[in-house]
Scaffold this active site. Sequence first.
Site, short mmCIF file in Angstrom:
data_model
loop_
_atom_site.label_atom_id
_atom_site.label_comp_id
_atom_site.label_asym_id
_atom_site.label_seq_id
_atom_site.Cartn_x
_atom_site.Cartn_y
_atom_site.Cartn_z
CE LYS A 167 32.73 70.58 26.33
NZ LYS A 167 31.42 70.56 27.01
CB SER A 217 30.93 74.15 28.51
OG SER A 217 30.53 72.80 28.39
CB SER A 261 27.49 72.07 28.03
OG SER A 261 27.72 72.95 29.08
#
Lengths: 104, 484
Positions: B76, B151, B175
């Site tokens: 990420k 997210s 997330s």
Amino acid sequence: MSVSPEDVRTVARLAQLAIAPEAVEDLQGKMNNILCLVEEMNRFDTKEVLPMAHSFELCQRLREDEITQEDVSLSAMKLAPCSEANLYLVPWVMPASDDKTRGE
Amino acid sequence: MHQYTLAELSRLLHSKAINSVELTQHYLNRIKQYNTRLNCLITITEEEAMVQAKKADACIQQGKSMPLTGIPIIHKDIFCTQGIKTTCASKMLDNFIAPYDATVVSKLNIAGMVLLGKANMDEFAMGSSNENSFYGQVKNPWDETRVPGGSSGGSAAAVAARLTPSATGTDTGGSIRQPAALSGITGLKPTYGRVSRYGMIAYASSLDQGGPLATTAEDCAYLLQTMAGFDPYDSTSVEREVPDYLATLNNPLKGLRIGLVKEYFSEGLSAAMREAIYAVAKTLEKEGATLVDISLKRTALSMPAYYVIAPAECSSNLSRFDGVRYGYRCENPHDLNDLYARSRQEGFGEEVKRRILIGTYVLSAGYYDAYYLKAQQCRRLIHDDFQDAFKSVDVILSPTSPTTAFKLGEKTKDPISMYLSDQYTLAVNLAGLPGLSMPAGFIDNLPVGAQLIGNHFTEARLLNIAHRYQQLTNWHKQMPALAE
């Protein structure tokens, strides 16, 4: 509690955000919707409840006062949008009469 | 090759049936083929990947490898990667090249993993749909008109599309788990403090936690084994031994007590979602588990407390982005305040600014007690509810999210409706607990995620339950058409 347009402008100033005047009304509405959701907390009596900042009761860990990491200030300085002689350059805090934008 | 799990790939690499260079090239080809459609990745690190793959092959040849050596991964874009752009999906950090590696990155590097690229995400991890990215929205590989969740949406979509066998994510209010659910994969949010936050760009420091995303619980166990552990660079990292997560994966479930929270199955949850989660419960019951009805009576406090605490911490953490030391700087500032205010106004997206404003408001003089202190008191009540529940059950089973993947743009106009997508996950972060989402069926051809919540440091048990469930079901083996 709800926020007024003046509250939005004050909070934006505190948060260092240059909110456009035409965006204030929309932000006010959205902030008030969130604050309305948050008001739900008042349905519960918490008078005797200890606040909890962390999921564990952590205490600050201490270590010996010795160097553990190499100095990365020079490589960090390379990331600065504007620097000179290992100093970060910013505009004048107190505007000068003839050169307000020194450092840019 | 992309249809193998991480565990299978590890075995193939170590038996020398395949090598890491060909495996890495295969995934890079898939990324080239599908990333323009799905927008999962912000940065593709092809050159670095091939260097790491060659090094991994050499390690395997020399018998110096570890289980993850040669396996591709995507991080990420919230994890700092030395010499590689780390943007947090924000214009503010569009030019930021991290001068050091996050601890998670360096641990996985040492294990010999191969970095394919950096995943798209909601800006600064604020969002539940991956529509709040400076680099554009990510599409769900099951239906490209829908969101992948957020997210960690880029990470989840990339794993689901088999553009990588593994990815890292972070979870502040759901997330990792919510995008794992909406994308049909497995994701684990560990106990707060289990995985180092050093080099993980902070959103809400008392809630943020990094974790793995992969197709199976077994793969997540492999990843967590390397990611977990004490880190002296993170003062909130917990000094506690890391158990062998793989050793207990096959433990029997006999005697396991599973709590079903009545508040999580109340009105508002669709009948189809309720049935899907009850079906998981029934499957586990057949394996010897006992189902127990429980109540978390202060559940309604989770969302209000979260939307005070997280924005408050966000407003403080993001004050460092000021246009001076790194990141975006506005053009021609006329004084210092203008530099700060315009750099932040132009550098941050709308959702980030909204949360900064709310956070600044609830921390401001006169409102602190009414909002922030009250939220911290509510946080304790939520924590106490869970601790009471864990006196009578070992784990809690719930939906991960109230719905399957929703349409792109469906909730962007109304932040509150977007926030509801995380209603079953937020409390877990407030209480610092571990939570896992695993594929549990389909509704209208879209994946359903089931969430397992355990007490602190019970990741091994959660992985064990999910692994056993995945031995009995095939939901985790289903792939979107572009991966078949």
